[in-house]
Design an enzyme around this catalytic site. Structure first.
Site, PDB file in Angstrom:
ATOM      1  N   GLU A 440       0.842  -1.194   0.000  1.00 11.59           N
ATOM      2  CA  GLU A 440       0.000   0.000   0.000  1.00 11.59           C
ATOM      3  C   GLU A 440       0.886   1.257   0.000  1.00 11.59           C
ATOM      4  OE1 GLU A 440      -2.323  -0.103   3.539  1.00 11.59           O
ATOM      5  OE2 GLU A 440      -3.003   1.968   3.353  1.00 11.59           O
ATOM      6  N   ASP A 513      -1.328  -1.746   5.684  1.00  9.68           N
ATOM      7  CA  ASP A 513      -1.262  -1.326   7.083  1.00  9.68           C
ATOM      8  C   ASP A 513      -2.394  -1.945   7.888  1.00  9.68           C
ATOM      9  OD1 ASP A 513       0.961   0.211   6.705  1.00  9.68           O
ATOM     10  OD2 ASP A 513      -0.184   2.021   6.209  1.00  9.68           O
ATOM     11  N   ASP A 515      -4.667  -0.757   9.594  1.00 13.71           N
ATOM     12  CA  ASP A 515      -5.661   0.257   9.956  1.00 13.71           C
ATOM     13  C   ASP A 515      -6.855   0.141   9.002  1.00 13.71           C
ATOM     14  OD1 ASP A 515      -4.766   1.265   7.561  1.00 13.71           O
ATOM     15  OD2 ASP A 515      -3.668   2.942   8.455  1.00 13.71           O
ATOM     16  N   ASP A 517      -7.914   1.828   6.430  1.00 15.73           N
ATOM     17  CA  ASP A 517      -7.597   1.889   5.015  1.00 15.73           C
ATOM     18  C   ASP A 517      -6.933   0.603   4.535  1.00 15.73           C
ATOM     19  OD1 ASP A 517      -8.654   4.228   4.296  1.00 15.73           O
ATOM     20  OD2 ASP A 517      -6.746   5.269   3.901  1.00 15.73           O
TER      21      ASP A 517
END
Ligand code: TTJ
Length: 653
Positions: A440, A513, A515, A517
């Site tokens: 990402e 990640d 998180d 997103d």
């Protein structure tokens, strides 16, 4: 004749110690899957009895002590003496390998494929087994146990109480089998409600009108399923299955097409419904066993479908003389279909032995589909028109996207893969050993590129979010830059043209990640693979990379922690006076740290992505990635247990 079936028909082949010596040979694994396999062995017998019209209720119970039982209201296992073995039919079924009559084709119309090793295997791998048979106006009982003999060797499924007539008057007939899986054989003997319910529900769809119940009597079983009795009974059978699968999609007509037919001793049952989706959702079964890799029955069905629909399109003038026939693909856009075949001598092929190989099934299924489907369509002109119009539109789009596809293909063959887009290729020449990390963002991509081992690890940074394939037609999917670079990096094509043999990487690792997103990107990529490169997942090439969430350090010691559940353990291990660093993203790590924790095959943690149940996965992907927000929320609340993730996180070399 089925009714003349008795103990002498039961063939005898082998003893039970072989099963305990090599359980894997009979049930695949001694893990949680194998544990449930021995339950399905028993359930299959009752299903057969029901399929032959002699039983309509099957009750499965898991008891407080962890044992399980299956009971049906069929004719009851034969109780008469076997003429040469001098034991009862019941004892033959439970102590002789392969006995059970299922292998003797004149009694049962169908024989199991994957299952069908017989009830004796369940008995061999159980601490004890209790069998109750009601027939002849009375009740019989037999008991078996696995225990050490004089030499200390554990003998499996030994008769401890011969079949006895309890002289309990009973007007009922039926069979009940209760068994306790042997904890000396299985890694776990804890039955999983979710797995049981999933399969029983599937069996209820596949065997219309059979009432199947499940009850977990363990206290606080905590398998995420509420206690009490669950009941499945679908009078519509596969028709109900299609409606269930399409629950979160938008159907183009309310009533699924349904037909059944028989040819050359092969039975085919099918249900078809179209939705406004762009992909095809087809599921097939042979003798109640899912054939995830498809096979000859699917091919025959698809050929029949294409032929019948093309004929109708011409007959009704929707296709003109000058027009070419539509392709199978066109007719299957947005199609949800389930087919269930019953036949003998099944041969399974393919990577996971879930592909039907029998050539005779292709012809029979094609013939049955042509005859029965054209009859259905004749009766439902408006439905037929809807299907053909949808296919005409699909063909139009196909023509328009052909160019796009050609560009992609051309790109694939012309570009050597170190010049494609932003790909940082690796130098290794053996695709199966190479790994592609999908990362990402450009900055994390840069760190990964520094950190990786160039000889076998390639890095593909994705800029922003790729497109959600669930909501788009193939032409739009193909227009997306991120997806395009992914397709060309993998080099194995797309959709129908996807060929796993051309894959340039043995492992495809999604590295995002931890998180919101990152999770979203992970979902989007998995959805894309699921819809357009399913083999990539099925053959075990897809992994989720697990960067650590925390670093815990003391003077002399550093621990990386990969999940919240693990954090407490790590804290305890460190004792007093340590420092915790939480990594918010890949970008926060140095190249060295990234190598140590996430890329180095010796130390990294990953989750391998697999598809346990393609039908359920299809529903889930629609729920999670589609348009209906309420259903998605409900699903997430009901099913997400992030602590569970832990058991899937492993080191993968
Ligand atoms: C065979 O033909 C004579 C009448 O009974 C037929 C038979 O075996 N039926 C039958 C077997 N119904 N149910 C079973 C069965 C059920 C369980 C739960 C377990 C086993 C091994 C068999």
């Amino acid at each position: 004749m089925a009714n003349d079936y008795n103990a002498k028909d039961i063939q005898v082949l082998e003893g039970l110690d072989a099963v305990r010596m090599r359980p894997g040979m009979y049930i695949g694994t001694t893990g949680v899957k194998g544990l449930h396999h021995i339950l399905w062995e028993i359930v299959d017998n009752s299903i057969d009895e029901a399929a032959n019209g002699f039983a309509d209720t099957i009750e499965v119970v898991v008891y407080e002590d962890g044992s399980a039982s299956v009971e049906d209201n069929g004719r009851g296992i034969p109780v008469d003496m076997h003429p040469t073995m001098k034991i009862s039919g019941v004892e033959v079924v439970f102590t002789q390998l392969h006995a059970g009559g299922k292998f003797d084709s004149h009694n049962y119309a169908h024989s199991g494929g994957l299952h069908g090793v017989g009830a004796s295997v369940t008995n061999a791998l159980s601490r004890w087994t209790e069998v109750t048979v009601r027939k002849n106006g009375t009740t019989y009982e037999a008991k078996f146990e696995s225990k050490p003999n004089e030499k200390g060797v554990v003998k499996g499924g030994v008769i401890v109480e011969h079949l006895t007539d309890l002289k309990q008057k009973s007007k009922k007939t039926g069979t009940k089998v209760r068994f306790m899986p042997d904890d000396r054989i299985f890694e776990t003997i804890r039955f999983n409600d979710e797995m049981i319910i999933k399969r029983l529900k599937e069996l209820a769809f596949l065997n219309k009108g059979v009432r199947i119940t499940f009850e977990d009597r363990r206290v606080g079983s905590g398998d995420g399923v509420e206690s009490g009795k669950t009941e499945f009974c679908y009078t519509g059978g596969l028709k109900d299955f299609a409606l269930y699968l399409n629950e979160s999609k938008t159907p183009l007509f309310p009533n699924p097409i349904y037909f059944e037919g028989k040819k050359d001793n092969i039975e085919l049952e099918a249900a078809i419904q179209y939705t406004d989706a762009y992909t095809e959702s087809m599921f097939s079964y042979v003798n109640n066993i899912p054939t995830t890799e498809g096979g000859t029955h699917e091919t025959g069905f698809k050929m029949g479908l294409t032929k019948v629909l093309n004929d109708f399109a011409r007959k009704t003038g929707l296709l003109k003389d000058k027009d070419e026939n539509l392709l199978g693909d066109d007719f299957r856009e947005g199609m949800t279909a389930i087919i269930s075949v019953k036949m003998q001598n099944v041969q399974f092929e393919g990577q996971t032995k879930t592909k039907l190989g029998n050539t005779e099934a292709k012809f029979a299924c094609q013939q049955i589909t042509e005859t029965c489907l054209s009859e259905c369509l004749e009766k439902n002109k408006s439905t037929t028109e809807i299907i053909i119009k949808k296919a005409l539109l699909a063909a139009k789009v196909r023509e328009a996207t052909r160019k796009q596809k050609e560009i992609t293909r051309a790109k694939n063959s012309i570009d050597s893969f170190n010049t494609i887009g932003k790909l940082k290729s690796c130098s290794g020449k053996k695709p199966e050993l190479n790994e592609l990390y999908i990362v990402e963002g450009d900055s994390a991509g840069g760190t990964c590129t520094q950190a990786r081992n160039r000889s076998f690890q390639a890095i593909l940074p994705l800029r922003g979010k790729p497109l959600n394939a669930e909501k788009k037609r193939i032409d739009q999917v193909l227009a997306n830059e991120e997806i395009k670079s992914l397709i060309s990096a993998l080099g194995a094509g797309l959709g129908e043209d996807f060929n796993v043999d051309n894959l340039k990487y043995g492992k495809v690792v999604i590295l995002s990640d931890a998180d919101q997103d990152g999770f979203h990107i992970r979902c989007i990529l998995l959805t894309f693979f699921f819809r357009y490169m399913r083999e990539l997942i099925n053959e075990g090439h897809v992994f989720i990379g697990m960067p650590p969430l925390y670093k815990i350090s003391k003077k002399d010691k550093t621990l990386y922690v990969y999940s919240d559940a693990e954090l407490d353990k790590a804290r305890a291990e460190m004792g007093k006076g340590f420092e915790i660093q939480r990594y918010k993203g890949l970008g926060e790590m140095s190249a060295d740290q990234l190598w140590e924790t996430t890329l180095d095959p010796e130390r990294r943690k990953m989750v391998q992505v697999g598809i346990e149940d393609a039908a359920e996965a299809d529903r889930m992907v629609t729920v999670l990635m589609g348009d209906v927000v309420d259903q998605r929320k409900e699903y997430i609340v009901k099913h997400c247990d992030f602590d569970k993730e832990d058991e899937f996180i492993k080191n993968v070399k």
